[in-house]
Design a protein around this motif. Structure first.
Motif, PDB file in Angstrom:
ATOM      1  N   CYS A 141       0.824  -1.210   0.000  1.00  0.00           N
ATOM      2  CA  CYS A 141       0.000   0.000   0.000  1.00  0.00           C
ATOM      3  C   CYS A 141       0.853   1.253   0.000  1.00  0.00           C
ATOM      4  N   LYS A 142       2.130   1.145   0.330  1.00  0.00           N
ATOM      5  CA  LYS A 142       3.034   2.287   0.315  1.00  0.00           C
ATOM      6  C   LYS A 142       3.637   2.526  -1.065  1.00  0.00           C
ATOM      7  N   LEU A 143       3.220   1.742  -2.046  1.00  0.00           N
ATOM      8  CA  LEU A 143       3.689   1.904  -3.414  1.00  0.00           C
ATOM      9  C   LEU A 143       2.696   2.731  -4.212  1.00  0.00           C
ATOM     10  N   ALA A 144       3.173   3.275  -5.320  1.00  0.00           N
ATOM     11  CA  ALA A 144       2.301   3.906  -6.313  1.00  0.00           C
ATOM     12  C   ALA A 144       2.376   3.079  -7.582  1.00  0.00           C
ATOM     13  N   PHE A 145       1.286   3.063  -8.343  1.00  0.00           N
ATOM     14  CA  PHE A 145       1.187   2.182  -9.502  1.00  0.00           C
ATOM     15  C   PHE A 145       0.833   3.016 -10.727  1.00  0.00           C
ATOM     16  N   ASP A 146       1.626   2.857 -11.766  1.00  0.00           N
ATOM     17  CA  ASP A 146       1.431   3.623 -12.993  1.00  0.00           C
ATOM     18  C   ASP A 146       0.441   2.895 -13.905  1.00  0.00           C
ATOM     19  N   ARG A 147      -0.757   3.457 -14.023  1.00  0.00           N
ATOM     20  CA  ARG A 147      -1.801   2.934 -14.900  1.00  0.00           C
ATOM     21  C   ARG A 147      -1.946   1.422 -14.798  1.00  0.00           C
ATOM     22  N   PRO A 148      -2.264   0.892 -13.621  1.00  0.00           N
ATOM     23  CA  PRO A 148      -2.397  -0.568 -13.502  1.00  0.00           C
ATOM     24  C   PRO A 148      -3.573  -1.075 -14.325  1.00  0.00           C
ATOM     25  N   SER A 149      -3.372  -2.190 -14.983  1.00  0.00           N
ATOM     26  CA  SER A 149      -4.429  -2.786 -15.793  1.00  0.00           C
ATOM     27  C   SER A 149      -5.484  -3.406 -14.883  1.00  0.00           C
ATOM     28  N   ASN A 150      -6.573  -3.808 -15.472  1.00  0.00           N
ATOM     29  CA  ASN A 150      -7.636  -4.445 -14.684  1.00  0.00           C
ATOM     30  C   ASN A 150      -7.147  -5.741 -14.039  1.00  0.00           C
ATOM     31  N   LYS A 151      -6.306  -6.483 -14.750  1.00  0.00           N
ATOM     32  CA  LYS A 151      -5.762  -7.718 -14.181  1.00  0.00           C
ATOM     33  C   LYS A 151      -4.848  -7.414 -12.998  1.00  0.00           C
ATOM     34  N   PHE A 152      -4.054  -6.376 -13.128  1.00  0.00           N
ATOM     35  CA  PHE A 152      -3.151  -6.028 -12.035  1.00  0.00           C
ATOM     36  C   PHE A 152      -3.936  -5.542 -10.817  1.00  0.00           C
ATOM     37  N   ARG A 153      -4.990  -4.769 -11.036  1.00  0.00           N
ATOM     38  CA  ARG A 153      -5.812  -4.303  -9.922  1.00  0.00           C
ATOM     39  C   ARG A 153      -6.530  -5.470  -9.247  1.00  0.00           C
ATOM     40  N   SER A 154      -6.960  -6.446 -10.036  1.00  0.00           N
ATOM     41  CA  SER A 154      -7.562  -7.649  -9.446  1.00  0.00           C
ATOM     42  C   SER A 154      -6.534  -8.435  -8.647  1.00  0.00           C
ATOM     43  N   PHE A 155      -5.304  -8.444  -9.139  1.00  0.00           N
ATOM     44  CA  PHE A 155      -4.202  -9.107  -8.427  1.00  0.00           C
ATOM     45  C   PHE A 155      -3.965  -8.442  -7.068  1.00  0.00           C
ATOM     46  N   LEU A 156      -3.933  -7.106  -7.045  1.00  0.00           N
ATOM     47  CA  LEU A 156      -3.708  -6.385  -5.793  1.00  0.00           C
ATOM     48  C   LEU A 156      -4.871  -6.566  -4.827  1.00  0.00           C
ATOM     49  N   LYS A 157      -6.079  -6.635  -5.330  1.00  0.00           N
ATOM     50  CA  LYS A 157      -7.240  -6.832  -4.472  1.00  0.00           C
ATOM     51  C   LYS A 157      -7.269  -8.245  -3.895  1.00  0.00           C
ATOM     52  N   LYS A 158      -6.875  -9.225  -4.696  1.00  0.00           N
ATOM     53  CA  LYS A 158      -6.936 -10.618  -4.265  1.00  0.00           C
ATOM     54  C   LYS A 158      -5.899 -10.920  -3.187  1.00  0.00           C
ATOM     55  N   TYR A 159      -4.659 -10.460  -3.387  1.00  0.00           N
ATOM     56  CA  TYR A 159      -3.579 -10.851  -2.483  1.00  0.00           C
ATOM     57  C   TYR A 159      -3.301  -9.833  -1.377  1.00  0.00           C
ATOM     58  N   TYR A 160      -3.633  -8.559  -1.598  1.00  0.00           N
ATOM     59  CA  TYR A 160      -3.259  -7.521  -0.627  1.00  0.00           C
ATOM     60  C   TYR A 160      -4.442  -6.659  -0.188  1.00  0.00           C
ATOM     61  N   ASN A 161      -5.646  -6.992  -0.657  1.00  0.00           N
ATOM     62  CA  ASN A 161      -6.859  -6.274  -0.255  1.00  0.00           C
ATOM     63  C   ASN A 161      -6.749  -4.769  -0.524  1.00  0.00           C
ATOM     64  N   LEU A 162      -6.160  -4.407  -1.654  1.00  0.00           N
ATOM     65  CA  LEU A 162      -6.033  -3.011  -2.065  1.00  0.00           C
ATOM     66  C   LEU A 162      -7.042  -2.756  -3.181  1.00  0.00           C
ATOM     67  N   GLU A 163      -7.961  -1.846  -2.912  1.00  0.00           N
ATOM     68  CA  GLU A 163      -9.040  -1.631  -3.871  1.00  0.00           C
ATOM     69  C   GLU A 163      -9.419  -0.163  -4.036  1.00  0.00           C
ATOM     70  N   ASN A 164      -9.496   0.587  -2.941  1.00  0.00           N
ATOM     71  CA  ASN A 164     -10.032   1.942  -2.979  1.00  0.00           C
ATOM     72  C   ASN A 164      -8.940   2.967  -3.237  1.00  0.00           C
ATOM     73  N   PHE A 165      -9.217   3.867  -4.179  1.00  0.00           N
ATOM     74  CA  PHE A 165      -8.275   4.938  -4.503  1.00  0.00           C
ATOM     75  C   PHE A 165      -9.041   6.060  -5.178  1.00  0.00           C
ATOM     76  N   ILE A 166      -8.388   7.221  -5.260  1.00  0.00           N
ATOM     77  CA  ILE A 166      -8.948   8.387  -5.933  1.00  0.00           C
ATOM     78  C   ILE A 166      -8.291   8.506  -7.309  1.00  0.00           C
ATOM     79  N   PRO A 167      -9.063   8.534  -8.394  1.00  0.00           N
ATOM     80  CA  PRO A 167      -8.453   8.727  -9.722  1.00  0.00           C
ATOM     81  C   PRO A 167      -7.679  10.035  -9.785  1.00  0.00           C
ATOM     82  N   GLN A 168      -6.500   9.974 -10.367  1.00  0.00           N
ATOM     83  CA  GLN A 168      -5.601  11.123 -10.443  1.00  0.00           C
ATOM     84  C   GLN A 168      -5.410  11.555 -11.900  1.00  0.00           C
ATOM     85  N   PRO A 169      -5.157  12.841 -12.132  1.00  0.00           N
ATOM     86  CA  PRO A 169      -4.913  13.302 -13.512  1.00  0.00           C
ATOM     87  C   PRO A 169      -3.689  12.658 -14.156  1.00  0.00           C
ATOM     88  N   ASN A 170      -2.695  12.280 -13.345  1.00  0.00           N
ATOM     89  CA  ASN A 170      -1.482  11.675 -13.904  1.00  0.00           C
ATOM     90  C   ASN A 170      -1.605  10.165 -14.085  1.00  0.00           C
TER      91      ASN A 170
END
Length: 294
Positions: A141-170
């Motif tokens: 959760c202390k990392l930042a992710f550059d344009r993670p794909s849907n598969k990568f976001r599912s990976f983070l949710k499955k193994y690390y319970n990371l799901e909620n974020f605010i969309p950023q302009p960058n």
């Protein structure tokens, strides 16, 4: 993705770490560097295609000029490269849920790709965990992710319970667990309004006059064409002994103009007069000679 034994032998272990130092040339490119270049360019192109990116973000040319770290995982038995994971520190401007903007410099996951033939086999989790251990990151959760794909976001949710974020302009993703709104001391808040001094329309000083909407001082030695001034007021700016009308090339100081408009409006007025001259005889603003309009 399959590669020859010569290319796979350039990677010393199952998960190899590559940096820009591995591409320092002494007497030309070595055979190992050629193998690494082929691996990076091939896997980078496959990653961009899988994520439907407009351009390839992982290439040897870009990698050699960066401070990024690339993790490459191979399967020696099947003579294949399993996947790549690129990380690096970046300065980011991130908005939290309170609406404040923060400047942070986290470790960022810039590219993460596991070949389609090796997905859902645990390779991605093994590669990602190896990166966390080597980079000494306790929680992703202390990392930042550059344009993670849907598969990568599912990976983070499955193994690390990371799901909620605010969309950023960058397009970087920083999850709520990063704690920007809870721990503002770990970043510098940038949207605090600066303490600026705003001048009044005709605030006089010893060296000039402040104009509205500007903080720059217009000194007395700035001049504008005298044709912008009302001819009836010209006697106040010229010598009383002069009885002849002003010539076309006379100039007067801006300090003698009785107005509070900013300099930009003066240029706009001059431009309008020039356009008017062009439409009515194409005569010069300073005389009767025609202007060579292009």
């Amino acid at each position: 993705m399959e590669f020859s034994d010569n290319i796979l032998n350039a990677l010393p272990s199952v998960i190899s770490i590559i940096t820009a130092e591995d591409f320092i040339y002494i007497r030309g490119e070595t055979s190992k560097q050629k193998s690494l270049r082929m691996v990076i360019d091939t896997m980078g192109e496959a990653s961009a295609k899988a994520q439907d990116l407009k351009s390839i973000i992982t290439t040897t040319a870009k990698f050699k000029e960066s401070l990024h770290t690339l993790y490459v995982m191979k399967d020696q038995e099947n003579k294949a490269i399993v996947g790549i994971l690129k990380v690096g520190i970046k300065k980011l401007f991130i908005m939290d849920r309170i609406g404040r903007q923060h400047e942070i410099e986290p470790l960022c996951v810039l590219d993460f790709y596991v070949h389609e033939s090796c997905q859902r086999s645990g390779y991605g989790k093994q590669l990602f965990e190896y990166m966390l251990t080597n980079e000494q990151v306790d929680n992703p959760c202390k990392l930042a992710f550059d344009r993670p794909s849907n598969k990568f976001r599912s990976f983070l949710k499955k193994y690390y319970n990371l799901e909620n974020f605010i969309p950023q302009p960058n397009n970087f993703v920083v999850f709520d667990e990063y704690g920007l709104q809870d721990k503002p001391t770990n970043s510098r808040i940038l949207n605090t309004p600066p303490n600026r001094r705003h001048s009044t329309p005709n605030e006089k000083t010893q060296t000039g006059i402040y104009h509205r909407h500007t903080r720059s001082l217009t000194p007395h030695h700035h001049y504008y064409p005298s044709s912008l001034i009302n001819p009836s007021t010209f006697s106040t700016t010229t010598s009383s002994s002069s009885s002849s009308p002003p010539s076309g090339n006379d100039f007067t100081s801006v300090s003698s103009i009785n107005h509070s408009a900013p300099p930009k409006e003066i240029y706009v007025q001059r431009k309008r007069e020039l356009i008017s001259q062009k439409e009515h005889g194409k005569q010069s603003l300073y005389g009767n000679n025609p202007i060579a309009w292009e």
